[in-house]
Design a protein around this motif. Structure first.
Motif, mmCIF file in Angstrom:
data_model
loop_
_atom_site.group_PDB
_atom_site.id
_atom_site.type_symbol
_atom_site.label_atom_id
_atom_site.label_comp_id
_atom_site.label_asym_id
_atom_site.label_seq_id
_atom_site.Cartn_x
_atom_site.Cartn_y
_atom_site.Cartn_z
ATOM 1 N N GLN A 107 31.102 48.351 30.658
ATOM 2 C CA GLN A 107 30.365 47.902 29.469
ATOM 3 C C GLN A 107 30.573 46.408 29.239
ATOM 4 O O GLN A 107 29.621 45.670 28.936
ATOM 5 C CB GLN A 107 30.805 48.695 28.235
ATOM 6 C CG GLN A 107 30.352 50.141 28.250
ATOM 7 C CD GLN A 107 30.954 50.953 27.116
ATOM 8 O OE1 GLN A 107 31.787 50.470 26.367
ATOM 9 N NE2 GLN A 107 30.520 52.200 26.999
ATOM 10 N N GLU A 108 31.800 45.951 29.381
ATOM 11 C CA GLU A 108 32.075 44.521 29.221
ATOM 12 C C GLU A 108 31.315 43.706 30.273
ATOM 13 O O GLU A 108 30.769 42.641 29.968
ATOM 14 C CB GLU A 108 33.580 44.252 29.346
ATOM 15 C CG GLU A 108 34.400 44.704 28.171
ATOM 16 C CD GLU A 108 35.886 44.450 28.386
ATOM 17 O OE1 GLU A 108 36.269 43.834 29.409
ATOM 18 O OE2 GLU A 108 36.665 44.875 27.529
ATOM 19 N N SER A 139 32.677 29.657 32.989
ATOM 20 C CA SER A 139 33.735 30.547 32.509
ATOM 21 C C SER A 139 33.297 32.014 32.595
ATOM 22 O O SER A 139 34.103 32.893 32.928
ATOM 23 C CB SER A 139 34.153 30.195 31.077
ATOM 24 O OG SER A 139 33.106 30.464 30.173
ATOM 25 N N LEU A 140 32.024 32.264 32.311
ATOM 26 C CA LEU A 140 31.524 33.639 32.425
ATOM 27 C C LEU A 140 31.524 34.105 33.883
ATOM 28 O O LEU A 140 31.878 35.256 34.167
ATOM 29 C CB LEU A 140 30.117 33.751 31.821
ATOM 30 C CG LEU A 140 30.020 33.656 30.287
ATOM 31 C CD1 LEU A 140 28.566 33.668 29.844
ATOM 32 C CD2 LEU A 140 30.779 34.799 29.638
ATOM 33 N N LYS A 141 31.134 33.214 34.788
ATOM 34 C CA LYS A 141 31.159 33.581 36.196
ATOM 35 C C LYS A 141 32.586 33.886 36.660
ATOM 36 O O LYS A 141 32.826 34.834 37.420
ATOM 37 C CB LYS A 141 30.555 32.475 37.059
ATOM 38 C CG LYS A 141 29.052 32.388 36.982
ATOM 39 C CD LYS A 141 28.519 31.270 37.864
ATOM 40 C CE LYS A 141 27.001 31.179 37.752
ATOM 41 N NZ LYS A 141 26.457 30.082 38.570
ATOM 42 N N LYS A 142 33.490 33.047 36.190
ATOM 43 C CA LYS A 142 34.893 33.275 36.542
ATOM 44 C C LYS A 142 35.353 34.619 35.980
ATOM 45 O O LYS A 142 36.045 35.390 36.652
ATOM 46 C CB LYS A 142 35.765 32.138 36.025
ATOM 47 C CG LYS A 142 37.200 32.274 36.429
ATOM 48 C CD LYS A 142 38.037 31.109 35.973
ATOM 49 C CE LYS A 142 39.474 31.344 36.397
ATOM 50 N NZ LYS A 142 40.366 30.328 35.934
ATOM 51 N N MET A 147 36.597 40.315 36.677
ATOM 52 C CA MET A 147 36.303 41.722 36.369
ATOM 53 C C MET A 147 35.891 42.491 37.617
ATOM 54 O O MET A 147 36.223 43.671 37.757
ATOM 55 C CB MET A 147 35.228 41.828 35.300
ATOM 56 C CG MET A 147 35.715 41.433 33.931
ATOM 57 S SD MET A 147 34.479 41.809 32.726
ATOM 58 C CE MET A 147 35.497 42.007 31.307
ATOM 59 N N GLU A 148 35.173 41.836 38.508
ATOM 60 C CA GLU A 148 34.815 42.503 39.764
ATOM 61 C C GLU A 148 36.066 42.825 40.570
ATOM 62 O O GLU A 148 36.163 43.892 41.177
ATOM 63 C CB GLU A 148 33.849 41.633 40.564
ATOM 64 C CG GLU A 148 32.447 41.598 39.981
ATOM 65 C CD GLU A 148 31.535 40.621 40.705
ATOM 66 O OE1 GLU A 148 30.325 40.710 40.468
ATOM 67 O OE2 GLU A 148 32.037 39.770 41.482
ATOM 68 N N GLU A 149 37.021 41.904 40.556
ATOM 69 C CA GLU A 149 38.292 42.178 41.228
ATOM 70 C C GLU A 149 38.995 43.364 40.580
ATOM 71 O O GLU A 149 39.547 44.217 41.272
ATOM 72 C CB GLU A 149 39.196 40.936 41.187
ATOM 73 C CG GLU A 149 38.786 39.831 42.116
ATOM 74 C CD GLU A 149 38.903 40.251 43.565
ATOM 75 O OE1 GLU A 149 38.009 39.870 44.339
ATOM 76 O OE2 GLU A 149 39.845 40.975 43.929
ATOM 77 N N GLN A 150 38.965 43.395 39.240
ATOM 78 C CA GLN A 150 39.567 44.531 38.527
ATOM 79 C C GLN A 150 38.855 45.829 38.873
ATOM 80 O O GLN A 150 39.491 46.877 39.033
ATOM 81 C CB GLN A 150 39.538 44.301 37.017
ATOM 82 C CG GLN A 150 40.505 43.247 36.536
ATOM 83 C CD GLN A 150 40.383 43.004 35.035
ATOM 84 O OE1 GLN A 150 39.516 43.563 34.380
ATOM 85 N NE2 GLN A 150 41.259 42.173 34.512
ATOM 86 N N LEU A 151 37.538 45.771 38.997
ATOM 87 C CA LEU A 151 36.785 46.976 39.367
ATOM 88 C C LEU A 151 37.157 47.447 40.774
ATOM 89 O O LEU A 151 37.240 48.643 41.030
ATOM 90 C CB LEU A 151 35.280 46.725 39.284
ATOM 91 C CG LEU A 151 34.674 46.719 37.880
ATOM 92 C CD1 LEU A 151 33.204 46.317 37.946
ATOM 93 C CD2 LEU A 151 34.815 48.087 37.239
ATOM 94 N N LYS A 152 37.375 46.492 41.681
ATOM 95 C CA LYS A 152 37.799 46.867 43.026
ATOM 96 C C LYS A 152 39.150 47.557 42.987
ATOM 97 O O LYS A 152 39.366 48.567 43.653
ATOM 98 C CB LYS A 152 37.866 45.633 43.926
ATOM 99 C CG LYS A 152 36.511 45.088 44.315
ATOM 100 C CD LYS A 152 36.645 43.862 45.185
ATOM 101 C CE LYS A 152 35.291 43.248 45.491
ATOM 102 N NZ LYS A 152 35.400 42.010 46.277
ATOM 103 N N VAL A 153 40.057 46.994 42.198
ATOM 104 C CA VAL A 153 41.384 47.596 42.066
ATOM 105 C C VAL A 153 41.259 48.990 41.454
ATOM 106 O O VAL A 153 41.894 49.945 41.911
ATOM 107 C CB VAL A 153 42.318 46.699 41.212
ATOM 108 C CG1 VAL A 153 43.595 47.427 40.846
ATOM 109 C CG2 VAL A 153 42.628 45.423 41.963
ATOM 110 N N LYS A 154 40.421 49.114 40.450
ATOM 111 C CA LYS A 154 40.232 50.420 39.816
ATOM 112 C C LYS A 154 39.596 51.413 40.767
ATOM 113 O O LYS A 154 39.941 52.590 40.773
ATOM 114 C CB LYS A 154 39.396 50.274 38.552
ATOM 115 C CG LYS A 154 40.164 49.614 37.427
ATOM 116 C CD LYS A 154 39.334 49.463 36.184
ATOM 117 C CE LYS A 154 40.118 48.708 35.127
ATOM 118 N NZ LYS A 154 39.364 48.511 33.916
#
Length: 180
Positions: A107-108, A139-142, A147-154
């Protein structure tokens, strides 16, 4: 003398038969073995009172031994089942928690992508506003890349969780087969 020798051979064969049978054999087979043993002992001829007493003593010994083994086995199974049940419940709780975190992150990410798209469409503003939007866009791209990295980890955690579930299921199947 020959009846005593045949009786001793019969007892050795009975003991060997009892030792060959597993303690996990079914109650019906142990009852049939006892019945068979008693019928053989009864058909071997006339026995004196001391021989019958030793047979009864041996029979009660084997019954007590079978009861102790079955009670011990039941206690071990209950302990193992409760341990696996606790591990399974813990894995389920972890899985639910990870699913909720993943949904929140999605959602974020959708909100940030929407903001980024709006920021890119509104680039007709003045140079100061344009500079601020570029910084915000950067900053949003960063933040998106983070978040994409977090999604990969998840996703990795989700796969690991699924693997653990599968392994847990396999362990439960093995336990149920062993308990039969």
């Amino acid at each position: 003398m020959s009846s005593l020798l045949s009786h001793n051979k019969e007892q050795l064969r009975i003991r060997k038969t009892l030792s060959d049978t597993s303690p996990a054999s079914s109650p019906a087979s142990t009852k049939s073995l006892r019945h068979e043993r008693l019928s053989r002992l009864g058909s071997t001829g006339s026995h004196d009172v001391s021989n019958n007493a030793s047979t009864n003593h041996a029979e009660s010994y084997f019954l007590r031994r079978e009861n102790r083994l079955s009670a011990r086995k039941k206690a071990e199974e209950e302990t193992m089942n409760s341990d696996y049940k606790k591990m399974y419940e813990k894995a389920l709780a972890t899985n639910q928690r990870l699913k909720s975190r993943l949904e929140t992150s999605k959602q974020e990410l959708a909100m940030i992508q929407d903001q980024l798209q709006r920021a890119q469409n509104g680039s007709d503003c003045s140079s100061n506003v344009l500079e601020a939007e570029k910084k915000e866009s950067w900053s949003l791209k960063k933040r998106i890349s983070d978040m994409e990295e977090q999604l990969k980890v998840k996703a990795d955690l989700k796969m690991e969780n699924q693997r653990l579930k599968d392994e847990n299921g396999a362990l439960i199947r093995v336990i149920t087969k062993l308990s039969k």
